[in-house]
Structure formats: C-alpha cells, structure tokens
Design a protein around this motif. Structure first.
Motif, PDB file in Angstrom:
ATOM      1  N   MET A 212      49.902  38.565  45.852  1.00  0.00           N
ATOM      2  CA  MET A 212      48.644  38.991  46.458  1.00  0.00           C
ATOM      3  C   MET A 212      47.951  40.022  45.568  1.00  0.00           C
ATOM      4  N   LEU A 213      48.740  40.824  44.874  1.00  0.00           N
ATOM      5  CA  LEU A 213      48.178  41.864  44.007  1.00  0.00           C
ATOM      6  C   LEU A 213      47.460  41.253  42.810  1.00  0.00           C
ATOM      7  N   ARG A 214      47.946  40.125  42.329  1.00  0.00           N
ATOM      8  CA  ARG A 214      47.271  39.403  41.230  1.00  0.00           C
ATOM      9  C   ARG A 214      45.913  38.886  41.714  1.00  0.00           C
ATOM     10  N   HIS A 215      45.871  38.418  42.946  1.00  0.00           N
ATOM     11  CA  HIS A 215      44.606  37.974  43.530  1.00  0.00           C
ATOM     12  C   HIS A 215      43.644  39.156  43.680  1.00  0.00           C
ATOM     13  N   TRP A 216      44.170  40.288  44.118  1.00  0.00           N
ATOM     14  CA  TRP A 216      43.326  41.479  44.253  1.00  0.00           C
ATOM     15  C   TRP A 216      42.726  41.847  42.893  1.00  0.00           C
ATOM     16  N   TYR A 217      43.536  41.768  41.858  1.00  0.00           N
ATOM     17  CA  TYR A 217      43.113  42.138  40.501  1.00  0.00           C
ATOM     18  C   TYR A 217      41.903  41.314  40.063  1.00  0.00           C
ATOM     19  N   ALA A 218      41.985  39.999  40.210  1.00  0.00           N
ATOM     20  CA  ALA A 218      40.887  39.118  39.794  1.00  0.00           C
ATOM     21  C   ALA A 218      39.659  39.323  40.672  1.00  0.00           C
ATOM     22  N   THR A 219      39.885  39.408  41.969  1.00  0.00           N
ATOM     23  CA  THR A 219      38.771  39.572  42.904  1.00  0.00           C
ATOM     24  C   THR A 219      38.041  40.887  42.668  1.00  0.00           C
ATOM     25  N   MET A 221      37.751  42.569  39.860  1.00  0.00           N
ATOM     26  CA  MET A 221      36.924  42.504  38.652  1.00  0.00           C
ATOM     27  C   MET A 221      35.626  41.749  38.894  1.00  0.00           C
ATOM     28  N   ILE A 222      35.706  40.642  39.613  1.00  0.00           N
ATOM     29  CA  ILE A 222      34.504  39.859  39.902  1.00  0.00           C
ATOM     30  C   ILE A 222      33.528  40.675  40.744  1.00  0.00           C
ATOM     31  N   ARG A 223      34.037  41.386  41.733  1.00  0.00           N
ATOM     32  CA  ARG A 223      33.173  42.196  42.597  1.00  0.00           C
ATOM     33  C   ARG A 223      32.509  43.330  41.835  1.00  0.00           C
ATOM     34  N   VAL A 230      35.798  37.545  30.568  1.00  0.00           N
ATOM     35  CA  VAL A 230      36.740  38.649  30.415  1.00  0.00           C
ATOM     36  C   VAL A 230      37.838  38.534  31.467  1.00  0.00           C
ATOM     37  N   VAL A 231      37.432  38.207  32.691  1.00  0.00           N
ATOM     38  CA  VAL A 231      38.412  38.034  33.778  1.00  0.00           C
ATOM     39  C   VAL A 231      39.379  36.908  33.418  1.00  0.00           C
ATOM     40  N   ARG A 232      38.847  35.817  32.895  1.00  0.00           N
ATOM     41  CA  ARG A 232      39.691  34.676  32.512  1.00  0.00           C
ATOM     42  C   ARG A 232      40.731  35.096  31.472  1.00  0.00           C
ATOM     43  N   ARG A 233      40.299  35.853  30.473  1.00  0.00           N
ATOM     44  CA  ARG A 233      41.225  36.265  29.426  1.00  0.00           C
ATOM     45  C   ARG A 233      42.301  37.204  29.950  1.00  0.00           C
ATOM     46  N   GLN A 234      41.894  38.110  30.810  1.00  0.00           N
ATOM     47  CA  GLN A 234      42.863  39.040  31.388  1.00  0.00           C
ATOM     48  C   GLN A 234      43.859  38.316  32.295  1.00  0.00           C
ATOM     49  N   MET A 235      43.386  37.264  32.973  1.00  0.00           N
ATOM     50  CA  MET A 235      44.256  36.471  33.841  1.00  0.00           C
ATOM     51  C   MET A 235      45.057  35.436  33.066  1.00  0.00           C
ATOM     52  N   LEU A 244      37.788  31.566  38.901  1.00  0.00           N
ATOM     53  CA  LEU A 244      36.772  31.769  39.927  1.00  0.00           C
ATOM     54  C   LEU A 244      37.115  31.080  41.238  1.00  0.00           C
ATOM     55  N   LYS A 245      37.758  29.920  41.146  1.00  0.00           N
ATOM     56  CA  LYS A 245      38.022  29.143  42.360  1.00  0.00           C
ATOM     57  C   LYS A 245      39.309  29.549  43.063  1.00  0.00           C
ATOM     58  N   ILE A 246      40.345  29.801  42.306  1.00  0.00           N
ATOM     59  CA  ILE A 246      41.659  30.036  42.890  1.00  0.00           C
ATOM     60  C   ILE A 246      41.948  31.510  43.100  1.00  0.00           C
ATOM     61  N   TYR A 247      41.520  32.352  42.154  1.00  0.00           N
ATOM     62  CA  TYR A 247      41.968  33.734  42.179  1.00  0.00           C
ATOM     63  C   TYR A 247      40.934  34.763  42.607  1.00  0.00           C
ATOM     64  N   THR A 248      39.753  34.330  42.986  1.00  0.00           N
ATOM     65  CA  THR A 248      38.800  35.290  43.531  1.00  0.00           C
ATOM     66  C   THR A 248      38.479  34.887  44.959  1.00  0.00           C
ATOM     67  N   GLN A 249      38.521  35.851  45.841  1.00  0.00           N
ATOM     68  CA  GLN A 249      38.340  35.577  47.257  1.00  0.00           C
ATOM     69  C   GLN A 249      36.985  36.064  47.747  1.00  0.00           C
ATOM     70  N   VAL A 250      36.467  35.343  48.715  1.00  0.00           N
ATOM     71  CA  VAL A 250      35.174  35.682  49.302  1.00  0.00           C
ATOM     72  C   VAL A 250      35.382  36.021  50.768  1.00  0.00           C
ATOM     73  N   ARG A 251      34.952  37.212  51.160  1.00  0.00           N
ATOM     74  CA  ARG A 251      35.069  37.619  52.560  1.00  0.00           C
ATOM     75  C   ARG A 251      33.859  37.138  53.347  1.00  0.00           C
ATOM     76  N   SER A 252      34.026  36.981  54.655  1.00  0.00           N
ATOM     77  CA  SER A 252      32.922  36.512  55.499  1.00  0.00           C
ATOM     78  C   SER A 252      31.758  37.495  55.452  1.00  0.00           C
ATOM     79  N   GLU A 253      32.066  38.811  55.306  1.00  0.00           N
ATOM     80  CA  GLU A 253      30.998  39.806  55.229  1.00  0.00           C
ATOM     81  C   GLU A 253      30.145  39.596  53.986  1.00  0.00           C
ATOM     82  N   GLU A 254      30.806  39.158  52.885  1.00  0.00           N
ATOM     83  CA  GLU A 254      30.076  38.926  51.646  1.00  0.00           C
ATOM     84  C   GLU A 254      29.158  37.714  51.772  1.00  0.00           C
ATOM     85  N   ILE A 255      29.630  36.699  52.501  1.00  0.00           N
ATOM     86  CA  ILE A 255      28.790  35.519  52.723  1.00  0.00           C
ATOM     87  C   ILE A 255      27.569  35.914  53.539  1.00  0.00           C
ATOM     88  N   GLU A 256      27.798  36.719  54.587  1.00  0.00           N
ATOM     89  CA  GLU A 256      26.692  37.163  55.432  1.00  0.00           C
ATOM     90  C   GLU A 256      25.700  38.013  54.630  1.00  0.00           C
TER      91      GLU A 256
END
Length: 286
Positions: A212-219, A221-223, A230-235, A244-256
């Motif tokens: 989960m911490l790896r997911h937090w790391y990518a997400t 950086m994108i935010r 750069v994110v791709r290289r670090q990952m 972008l598809k697998i390791y960055t998460q989108v919250r419902s608040e961000e969609i709104e």
C-alpha cells in the motif's frame, strides 16, 4: 503423467525466477489440478475453475500460469489474457502512515516502501553499498519465504530523499536482512500494528500493508504534479500507462472536485432567464 510430475520438470528446467517458480507451484495446486493426469487438463476446465475466483488480478495470474506451464503441449493456449486491474486501497493519511511506521520494528524497510516506492522484497535487500550519493541501485530482492536473494521484479536506479539515503548509509550489519527470514514477517507485523486500538481510532479502522505504501508513493507524486515520466522512472515501470492506471488512485472527492463549475449561480441564471423573457415580449409588441 501427472500434472505434478510434468509441472515440476517444466518449472525446474526453464529459466524462471525463484519467486515465479514458487508462484507457479502454488497456482497449480490452487487450480486443483496438481494430482490430475495431464491428459485431463483443458481450457474449459481451467475457465470453470477460474470463474469462481473473485479477484481480477488472481484470475489473470492463474490463466498466465496455465498457458505457460502447458505451452509445449499446446494446451490452454486459448485462455484469455486479462487486463491488469489495480487494487484500490483505502489509504490512510501521510501523517497516520508515518505514525504507524515510527512504531514498527521494521521502520526502515517501511520507509523505503513509502518514500522510495520499493516493493517489500526490494526494501529488505537494501544495504549501504547499493547507494551512490542519494541514488539507490535496485538490483536485488528477497523472496517472500526469505530463502532466496535474487533479481527484483524490475531493475533501476531511483533517487531517495536525502534524509532516507542518510539512514541507509548509516545501516549497521546487524540491521541487514538475513537469509531465511521471510519478508512476510513485515507484512504480518504491519497489519497487526494497524489493527491496534489507537490506529483504528485514528483512521476509522483502516489497515496497512507494505505494498500500500508503494501505491501511496506513486499517487502522492501525481497529486503534487510531478511529471508522469519521472514517476515512471522512480517506480521502474516499462510503460507510463502502468504507473498511471495501476499505481495512482483517484478518490471520489477528487472526481467531484474535477467537475466544471458554472460561471453563474442558479439565482443569477433564473434572473437572467426572466430578463430574457421580458425582452422577448417587448420585442414581440413592437
């Protein structure tokens, strides 16, 4: 010949990585075909079994295993190649994650997952000699059972935060991960710690695992607007689409928050519409 005999010969003679071999053995047993005769195995059987699995990533992996193991026999080659589906984690806040990590006996490994984006086996394999300045050469990883130190899933050099690189440089030999020590000890310990009363109160019952911490790391950086390349290289991904598809998460608040706003509020719109009607009537009477 039984599947167990055939698969053992195939897996041990092909140049698979250690963890891949272990996964294939485990998958064949999970499919329930380990004790069957090879002649009984077919695509329809595998499909029926896999359809009962609820997780997309597991279904994808089981199909890959079947296609790979039986490819020399021409069996199971028509099984679908499912698209990867990233797991969506209910990730606690950075403050909460750091609170948890500082109380873990595996603190350094977890910090490397969170602030270096390492997979757990890679984090356990980190030693000071892998550093060049603040750059870390990710070239080894421990298997889950801790019995093998081999190649990581993906190679590459990543830049660590200066403070974290300094901690790695100061590692003493007794802090190095030992051969035979399962890396899943970290996962179990982290989960157990996140189930503690204090953390449950802080997060509303969220649990934590190292990946989960790896997911937090990518997400994170994108935010913060970091260039996706750069994110791709670090990952250490081959393709930025995976990042972008697998390791960055989108919250419902961000969609709104992403929805466009009207320039005028509803009261202004109503007043404008009323004015337009009046003007239309005036013109009609002329």
């Amino acid at each position: 010949m039984k599947v167990s005999e055939y698969a053992t010969e195939v897996i041990n003679t092909r140049p698979y990585k250690y963890q891949t071999r272990q996964t294939y053995f485990s998958d064949l047993k999970r499919l329930g075909i380990w004790d069957l005769d090879v002649s009984e195995v077919n695509s329809a059987m595998i499909r029926d079994i896999v359809e009962k699995v609820t997780t997309q990533s597991t279904r994808k992996r089981l199909f890959i295993t079947a296609r790979s193991i039986f490819k020399d026999l021409g069996i199971c080659q028509d099984l679908p190649n499912l698209e990867a589906e990233g797991k969506v984690y209910d990730i606690p806040t950075q403050e909460q994650l750091e609170w948890l990590i500082e109380r873990s006996k595996y603190r350094l490994q977890l910090l490397l997952c969170m602030f270096g984006g390492l997979r757990l086996g890679e984090a356990c394999a980190v030693t000071p000699d892998k550093l060049s300045g603040d750059y870390l050469d990710v070239n080894q990883a421990y298997s889950q059972d801790g019995l093998h130190l081999g190649s990581p899933k993906t190679y590459g050099k990543i830049l660590l935060p200066h403070w974290l690189a300094a901690e790695v440089k100061c590692m003493e030999p007794h802090q190095y991960w030992e051969m035979g020590r399962p890396t899943k000890l970290v996962s179990h310990s982290t989960y157990k710690l996140s189930r503690g009363a204090k953390f449950k109160e802080m997060t509303g019952g969220k649990t934590v695992n190292p990946h989960m911490l790896r997911h937090w790391y990518a997400t994170d950086m994108i935010r913060r607007g970091v260039n996706p390349e750069v994110v791709r290289r670090q990952m250490r991904h081959k393709n930025v689409s995976v990042t972008l598809k697998i390791y960055t998460q989108v919250r419902s608040e961000e969609i709104e928050a992403s929805l466009p706003n009207r320039l005028r509020n509803q009261t202004e719109i109503a007043a404008s519409q009323k004015t337009n009607v009046i003007e239309f009537k005036k013109k009609a009477l002329r």
